[in-house]
Scaffold this active site. Structure first.
Site, PDB file in Angstrom:
ATOM      1  N   HIS A 127      -9.373   1.992  -3.629  1.00 29.76           N
ATOM      2  CA  HIS A 127      -8.216   2.358  -4.288  1.00 29.76           C
ATOM      3  C   HIS A 127      -8.645   2.241  -5.839  1.00 29.76           C
ATOM      4  O   HIS A 127      -8.468   1.333  -6.339  1.00 29.76           O
ATOM      5  CB  HIS A 127      -6.919   1.797  -4.002  1.00 29.76           C
ATOM      6  CG  HIS A 127      -6.456   1.988  -2.471  1.00 29.76           C
ATOM      7  ND1 HIS A 127      -5.475   1.518  -1.839  1.00 29.76           N
ATOM      8  CD2 HIS A 127      -7.089   2.992  -1.465  1.00 29.76           C
ATOM      9  CE1 HIS A 127      -5.346   1.998  -0.932  1.00 29.76           C
ATOM     10  NE2 HIS A 127      -6.200   2.846  -0.408  1.00 29.76           N
TER      11      HIS A 127
ATOM     12  N   SER B 202      -8.794  -2.202  -1.369  1.00 31.60           N
ATOM     13  CA  SER B 202      -7.916  -1.904  -2.577  1.00 31.60           C
ATOM     14  C   SER B 202      -7.907  -3.330  -3.502  1.00 31.60           C
ATOM     15  O   SER B 202      -8.813  -3.457  -4.143  1.00 31.60           O
ATOM     16  CB  SER B 202      -6.514  -1.611  -1.858  1.00 31.60           C
ATOM     17  OG  SER B 202      -5.661  -1.293  -2.923  1.00 31.60           O
TER      18      SER B 202
ATOM     19  N   ASP C 207      -3.178   1.041   4.545  1.00 28.87           N
ATOM     20  CA  ASP C 207      -4.101   1.704   4.358  1.00 28.87           C
ATOM     21  C   ASP C 207      -5.359   1.580   5.303  1.00 28.87           C
ATOM     22  O   ASP C 207      -5.670   0.361   4.883  1.00 28.87           O
ATOM     23  CB  ASP C 207      -4.493   2.308   3.030  1.00 28.87           C
ATOM     24  CG  ASP C 207      -5.165   3.670   3.149  1.00 28.87           C
ATOM     25  OD1 ASP C 207      -5.288   4.310   3.981  1.00 28.87           O
ATOM     26  OD2 ASP C 207      -5.884   3.724   2.000  1.00 28.87           O
TER      27      ASP C 207
END
Length: 374
Positions: free
Chosen positions: A220, A193, A316
């Site tokens: 992301h 991310s 995540d």
């Protein structure tokens, strides 16, 4: 003490609203605003802010030029605001190359209407970047943000994430100390991310054209950005890099980037695999979601997977990595010192899921050694 923030934008409305939102958080304080890049460079040197929010298109000096000058003179964590267009995506990637650490889509409507999600996201990103000093080339870590409200296990169903025995503690390693396991893999997964675009570029540009396995990349990123990011990586790398399309057959030496706004899964088809791109559940915080891709790979490829979790906010990837490890896969995490934000790798490492914690500088070499046919 509150984190000191400099807000830079040529729109007086946007400067005011961003300042109001930042100042709503007691941990943050806007110390000044600037209307162009030249003012930002001057104020950064004089005021020593801990975080700068930066527009891209501005008169006198644009945001990308300002980022380059600030990083050369007084390195400071910079959060870019970008329009959700093809040109905006390219400019944002240029800003990240220049030294900016993160970006947010510039959604005037969300900012103007006090949308709660937009306010919280901006505050979280600024705090994440401001909780440490920046040093180049190594960036110090930040505190992770809360776990997403939905995990891959609840969305995919049918896979327990709590059945494995207690794993050994993670080991911090450099490439010189990592000895290839001799294990045969069929797939490489990389999830990331905040800080991911630069990290992925650093790793993938070191891969040879004949890298022996397919690669799935989960970053992301909004839908408008992933095509430009895939194209940029493809132009820089010896391997092929493409935005994944539903039905893509996995090929060695090809990296498939999960499309923004969608979920990427993988299914086994004979000796290889095939990509599935789906809208996915609206319950998931992230689209694409690392947990979703990792969990599907655990079902399709079991232990024949090397999965790497790189820099990023939140957790995540943890539950998907847990499923992969239960299936016998190998899990690595980026080490704390080389992360822009030590959130996702920390979640995997602190849960005892990762077997190695590896610096970004050594990650590509380590992956190549582990992936080599032997």
């Amino acid at each position: 003490m509150a984190i000191k923030v400099l807000v830079v934008d040529d729109s007086s409305f946007f400067r005011r609203r961003v300042s109001e939102i930042v100042n709503q958080d007691p941990e943050l304080e806007v110390i000044a605003t600037a209307s162009n890049g030249a003012e930002a460079v001057k104020m950064a040197a004089e005021l020593n802010p801990q975080v700068i929010t930066m527009d891209i298109e501005m008169p006198v000096m644009d945001g990308i030029t300002a980022v380059r000058e600030i990083m050369a003179k007084c390195p400071t964590p910079i959060l870019m605001f970008s329009s959700l267009t093809h040109d905006g995506a390219k400019a944002t990637l240029d800003a990240l190359d220049a030294g900016a650490l993160d970006f947010l889509p510039k959604r005037f409507e969300d900012i103007a209407t006090n949308k709660d999600d937009a306010i919280l996201l901006l505050q979280q990103r600024v705090k994440a970047l401001g909780r440490r000093r920046i040093f180049r080339p190594v960036v110090r870590p930040s505190t992770p943000t809360p776990t997403p409200r939905s995990s891959a296990s609840s969305v995919l169903g049918g896979v327990s994430t709590h059945t494995q025995p207690a794993p050994a503690p993670v080991r911090s390693s450099h490439a010189a100390s990592i000895r290839p396991s001799g294990k045969q893999y069929k797939l490489l997964l990389i999830g990331t991310s905040t800080g991911g675009p630069v990290a992925l570029q650093k790793i993938l540009t070191q891969f040879p054209a004949n890298y022996p396995h397919p690669i799935l990349l989960i970053q992301h990123m909004p839908a408008a950005f992933t095509p430009a990011f895939a194209n940029r990586l493809n132009g820089l790398c010896k391997i092929e890099v493409k935005e994944a399309v539903n039905g893509d057959v996995l090929r060695p030496g090809c990296a498939y980037l999960a499309p923004g706004g969608m979920q990427m899964m993988v299914e086994r088809t004979g000796v290889t695999g095939r990509v599935k791109v789906l809208a996915g559940s609206a319950e998931m915080n992230y689209k694409p979601c690392v947990d979703i891709t990792f969990a599907s790979a655990s079902k399709a490829f079991g232990g024949d997977v090397l999965a790497v979790v790189l820099t990023g906010m939140g957790a995540d990837g943890r539950e998907g990595a847990r499923m992969l490890k239960s299936a016998g896969a190998t899990i690595w995490a980026q080490d704390e010192a080389s992360c822009v934000v030590y959130g996702m790798p920390q979640a995997v490492a602190s849960a005892g899921i990762a077997t190695q914690s590896i610096s970004l500088d050594n990650m590509a070499e380590s992956i190549l050694k582990e992936s080599a046919r032997g």
